[in-house]
Design an enzyme around this catalytic site. Structure first.
Site, PDB file in Angstrom:
ATOM      1  N   HIS A 179     -17.127  12.901 -19.657  1.00  0.00           N
ATOM      2  CA  HIS A 179     -17.445  11.677 -18.914  1.00  0.00           C
ATOM      3  C   HIS A 179     -16.335  11.267 -17.932  1.00  0.00           C
ATOM      4  O   HIS A 179     -16.595  10.902 -16.791  1.00  0.00           O
ATOM      5  CB  HIS A 179     -17.739  10.548 -19.915  1.00  0.00           C
ATOM      6  CG  HIS A 179     -18.643   9.487 -19.385  1.00  0.00           C
ATOM      7  ND1 HIS A 179     -19.642   8.911 -20.132  1.00  0.00           N
ATOM      8  CD2 HIS A 179     -18.715   8.897 -18.165  1.00  0.00           C
ATOM      9  CE1 HIS A 179     -20.280   8.016 -19.390  1.00  0.00           C
ATOM     10  NE2 HIS A 179     -19.728   7.988 -18.197  1.00  0.00           N
TER      11      HIS A 179
ATOM     12  N   LYS B 133     -23.239  12.933 -22.023  1.00  0.00           N
ATOM     13  CA  LYS B 133     -21.806  13.073 -21.743  1.00  0.00           C
ATOM     14  C   LYS B 133     -20.981  12.718 -22.972  1.00  0.00           C
ATOM     15  O   LYS B 133     -21.358  11.805 -23.723  1.00  0.00           O
ATOM     16  CB  LYS B 133     -21.392  12.115 -20.594  1.00  0.00           C
ATOM     17  CG  LYS B 133     -22.366  12.120 -19.421  1.00  0.00           C
ATOM     18  CD  LYS B 133     -21.943  11.214 -18.279  1.00  0.00           C
ATOM     19  CE  LYS B 133     -23.070  11.078 -17.261  1.00  0.00           C
ATOM     20  NZ  LYS B 133     -24.008   9.972 -17.551  1.00  0.00           N
TER      21      LYS B 133
ATOM     22  N   ASP C 212     -30.529  11.060 -16.886  1.00  0.00           N
ATOM     23  CA  ASP C 212     -29.079  11.083 -17.091  1.00  0.00           C
ATOM     24  C   ASP C 212     -28.669   9.963 -18.034  1.00  0.00           C
ATOM     25  O   ASP C 212     -28.737   8.786 -17.686  1.00  0.00           O
ATOM     26  CB  ASP C 212     -28.359  10.891 -15.748  1.00  0.00           C
ATOM     27  CG  ASP C 212     -26.845  10.912 -15.912  1.00  0.00           C
ATOM     28  OD1 ASP C 212     -26.275  12.023 -15.899  1.00  0.00           O
ATOM     29  OD2 ASP C 212     -26.237   9.839 -16.082  1.00  0.00           O
TER      30      ASP C 212
ATOM     31  N   TYR D 179     -23.655   4.931 -23.280  1.00  0.00           N
ATOM     32  CA  TYR D 179     -24.736   4.030 -22.847  1.00  0.00           C
ATOM     33  C   TYR D 179     -25.501   3.474 -24.056  1.00  0.00           C
ATOM     34  O   TYR D 179     -26.284   2.536 -23.923  1.00  0.00           O
ATOM     35  CB  TYR D 179     -25.721   4.733 -21.894  1.00  0.00           C
ATOM     36  CG  TYR D 179     -25.129   5.309 -20.629  1.00  0.00           C
ATOM     37  CD1 TYR D 179     -23.819   5.010 -20.233  1.00  0.00           C
ATOM     38  CD2 TYR D 179     -25.865   6.162 -19.820  1.00  0.00           C
ATOM     39  CE1 TYR D 179     -23.271   5.564 -19.076  1.00  0.00           C
ATOM     40  CE2 TYR D 179     -25.318   6.712 -18.654  1.00  0.00           C
ATOM     41  CZ  TYR D 179     -24.025   6.417 -18.296  1.00  0.00           C
ATOM     42  OH  TYR D 179     -23.493   6.971 -17.156  1.00  0.00           O
TER      43      TYR D 179
HETATM   44  N1  NAP Z   1     -20.490   9.436 -14.903  1.00  0.00           N
HETATM   45  C1  NAP Z   1     -20.184   8.174 -14.775  1.00  0.00           C
HETATM   46  O1  NAP Z   1     -19.033   7.748 -14.989  1.00  0.00           O
HETATM   47  C2  NAP Z   1     -21.246   7.203 -14.355  1.00  0.00           C
HETATM   48  C3  NAP Z   1     -20.898   5.891 -14.030  1.00  0.00           C
HETATM   49  C4  NAP Z   1     -21.913   5.024 -13.610  1.00  0.00           C
HETATM   50  C5  NAP Z   1     -23.215   5.479 -13.538  1.00  0.00           C
HETATM   51  N2  NAP Z   1     -23.535   6.762 -13.897  1.00  0.00           N
HETATM   52  C6  NAP Z   1     -24.943   7.277 -13.854  1.00  0.00           C
HETATM   53  O2  NAP Z   1     -25.466   7.046 -12.548  1.00  0.00           O
HETATM   54  C7  NAP Z   1     -26.656   6.273 -12.653  1.00  0.00           C
HETATM   55  C8  NAP Z   1     -26.857   5.414 -11.427  1.00  0.00           C
HETATM   56  O3  NAP Z   1     -25.773   4.537 -11.238  1.00  0.00           O
HETATM   57  P1  NAP Z   1     -25.821   2.959 -11.542  1.00  0.00           P
HETATM   58  O4  NAP Z   1     -26.837   2.683 -12.574  1.00  0.00           O
HETATM   59  O5  NAP Z   1     -24.426   2.506 -11.836  1.00  0.00           O
HETATM   60  O6  NAP Z   1     -26.193   2.280 -10.169  1.00  0.00           O
HETATM   61  P2  NAP Z   1     -27.202   2.523  -8.939  1.00  0.00           P
HETATM   62  O7  NAP Z   1     -28.231   3.530  -9.295  1.00  0.00           O
HETATM   63  O8  NAP Z   1     -26.361   2.718  -7.742  1.00  0.00           O
HETATM   64  O9  NAP Z   1     -27.859   1.098  -8.792  1.00  0.00           O
HETATM   65  C9  NAP Z   1     -28.644   0.527  -9.795  1.00  0.00           C
HETATM   66  C10 NAP Z   1     -28.925  -0.924  -9.389  1.00  0.00           C
HETATM   67  O10 NAP Z   1     -29.708  -0.958  -8.201  1.00  0.00           O
HETATM   68  C11 NAP Z   1     -30.948  -1.595  -8.464  1.00  0.00           C
HETATM   69  N3  NAP Z   1     -31.966  -0.793  -7.756  1.00  0.00           N
HETATM   70  C12 NAP Z   1     -32.401   0.447  -8.066  1.00  0.00           C
HETATM   71  N4  NAP Z   1     -33.292   0.891  -7.182  1.00  0.00           N
HETATM   72  C13 NAP Z   1     -33.449  -0.104  -6.265  1.00  0.00           C
HETATM   73  C14 NAP Z   1     -34.249  -0.253  -5.109  1.00  0.00           C
HETATM   74  N5  NAP Z   1     -35.069   0.719  -4.705  1.00  0.00           N
HETATM   75  N6  NAP Z   1     -34.149  -1.416  -4.414  1.00  0.00           N
HETATM   76  C15 NAP Z   1     -33.324  -2.397  -4.805  1.00  0.00           C
HETATM   77  N7  NAP Z   1     -32.533  -2.317  -5.898  1.00  0.00           N
HETATM   78  C16 NAP Z   1     -32.595  -1.173  -6.628  1.00  0.00           C
HETATM   79  C17 NAP Z   1     -31.127  -1.592  -9.960  1.00  0.00           C
HETATM   80  O11 NAP Z   1     -31.809  -2.737 -10.401  1.00  0.00           O
HETATM   81  P3  NAP Z   1     -33.140  -2.682 -11.347  1.00  0.00           P
HETATM   82  O12 NAP Z   1     -32.839  -1.789 -12.507  1.00  0.00           O
HETATM   83  O13 NAP Z   1     -33.341  -4.104 -11.701  1.00  0.00           O
HETATM   84  O14 NAP Z   1     -34.223  -2.128 -10.459  1.00  0.00           O
HETATM   85  C18 NAP Z   1     -29.677  -1.667 -10.432  1.00  0.00           C
HETATM   86  O15 NAP Z   1     -29.226  -3.007 -10.410  1.00  0.00           O
HETATM   87  C19 NAP Z   1     -26.425   5.486 -13.940  1.00  0.00           C
HETATM   88  O16 NAP Z   1     -27.580   4.858 -14.425  1.00  0.00           O
HETATM   89  C20 NAP Z   1     -25.849   6.539 -14.820  1.00  0.00           C
HETATM   90  O17 NAP Z   1     -26.861   7.395 -15.312  1.00  0.00           O
HETATM   91  C21 NAP Z   1     -22.561   7.629 -14.300  1.00  0.00           C
END
Ligand code: NAP
Length: 278
Positions: free
Chosen positions: A112, A79, A49, A54
């Site tokens: 988005h 997106k 994704d 990004y």
């Molecule tokens: N559509 C939208 O508006 C929107 C907005 C935000 C995000 N997104 C999408 O959703 C995806 C996921 O959301 P997100 O990146 O905001 O946050 P998330 O997946 O909830 O959390 C990512 C964070 O958690 C850490 N992490 C991941 N796996 C872990 C584990 N097993 N144990 C401990 N820590 C862990 C990562 O650190 P490390 O990388 O250091 O491991 C990072 O700091 C995004 O990457 C993006 O593709 C979409």
């Protein structure tokens, strides 16, 4: 229930979307994104994704090519960013994303954020891209019920996916029920609330009980709610950990305990007030 990273849910147009993917928000263009996406694919992920905003689509594309996995076995989402909303601008933004990724089609293209007054024109562009065979499925992100109702009152093709913030502090009960009723697949962004849930005592207790990590418990909770999930990590051991969620089942009681953690609290913006880029 899915039993591997290759397992899929069938969207309302028949396209199969993997239940678990890798998110790459805040992953830097260049080596960092290339290595994370390659690590994910090497460990069995088939869904990635990304988004124009990004600014890492080139690296995602490079990783796909270097992975050695045939393009058609992967599921790639991008997106259209807020500043590109509108009919012609969205068509152009899609071409730019595709060129950066080095792909000739996308599996899923999303609006988005809703913004206020352009998402219907933007959606018409997505419908055209879909009808022209440039993208296998189209959807939205951060749409509340009122945005979906408004869009569906006018559109030709119903969105196949709504990607929204979803985690134990934001359980989105009404939106999830609405999407299920309408046949719109919900997808969780920030499923780990960007790391803010890992010390939550109720989750820590449940994790001990199943001999799993808190992250694994949350991601399993997503699947048992029939929500697609896309955790982000740049660390290979966590990328592996986040996919090791197919060998246990949370009891109904533990599902309810996690549901009860809801605070309607967000790590990101509220869809009704998000105006960045518009
Ligand atoms: N559509 C939208 O508006 C929107 C907005 C935000 C995000 N997104 C999408 O959703 C995806 C996921 O959301 P997100 O990146 O905001 O946050 P998330 O997946 O909830 O959390 C990512 C964070 O958690 C850490 N992490 C991941 N796996 C872990 C584990 N097993 N144990 C401990 N820590 C862990 C990562 O650190 P490390 O990388 O250091 O491991 C990072 O700091 C995004 O990457 C993006 O593709 C979409």
């Amino acid at each position: 229930m899915p039993t591997s990273l290759k397992d899929t849910v069938t969207l309302h147009n028949g396209v199969k979307m993997p239940w678990v993917g890798l998110g790459v928000f805040k992953v830097s263009e260049g080596e960092e994104v290339v290595e994370s996406v390659k690590a994910a694919i090497r460990n069995g992920y088939i869904s990635i994704d990304t988004a124009a905003i990004y600014k890492n689509e080139e690296g995602v594309g490079q990783a796909i090519r270097e992975s050695g996995v045939p393009r058609e076995e992967l599921f790639i989402t991008s997106k259209v960013w807020n500043s590109d909303q509108g009919y012609e601008t969205t068509l152009q933004a899609f071409e730019t994303s595709l060129n950066k990724l080095g792909l000739d089609y996308l599996d899923l293209y999303l609006i988005h954020w809703p913004g206020v007054d352009k998402y219907k024109d933007t959606w018409k562009a997505l419908e055209k891209l879909y009808k022209d065979g440039r993208v296998r499925a189209i959807g939205v992100s951060n749409f509340l019920i009122h945005h979906l109702e408004d869009l569906m009152s006018d559109c030709e093709i119903k969105p196949m996916v709504n990607q929204v913030e979803f985690h134990p502090h934001l359980t989105q009960k009404e939106l999830l029920a609405f999407c299920k009723k309408e046949g719109i697949q919900m997808e969780a962004w920030s499923p780990l609330k960007q790391g803010q849930l890992l010390n939550e005592p109720v989750l820590v207790d449940i994790a001990h009980k199943y001999n799993k990590s808190v992250a694994q418990v949350i991601l399993r909770w997503d699947l048992q709610h029939e929500v697609v999930t896309i955790p982000k990590s740049i660390k290979e051991h966590r990328i592996i950990e986040n996919a090791d969620i197919f060998d246990f089942e949370l009891s109904a009681e533990d599902m309810e305990k996690i549901d009860a953690l809801n605070q309607d609290s967000r790590a990101g913006s509220h869809p009704d007030t998000m105006r960045v880029g518009f």
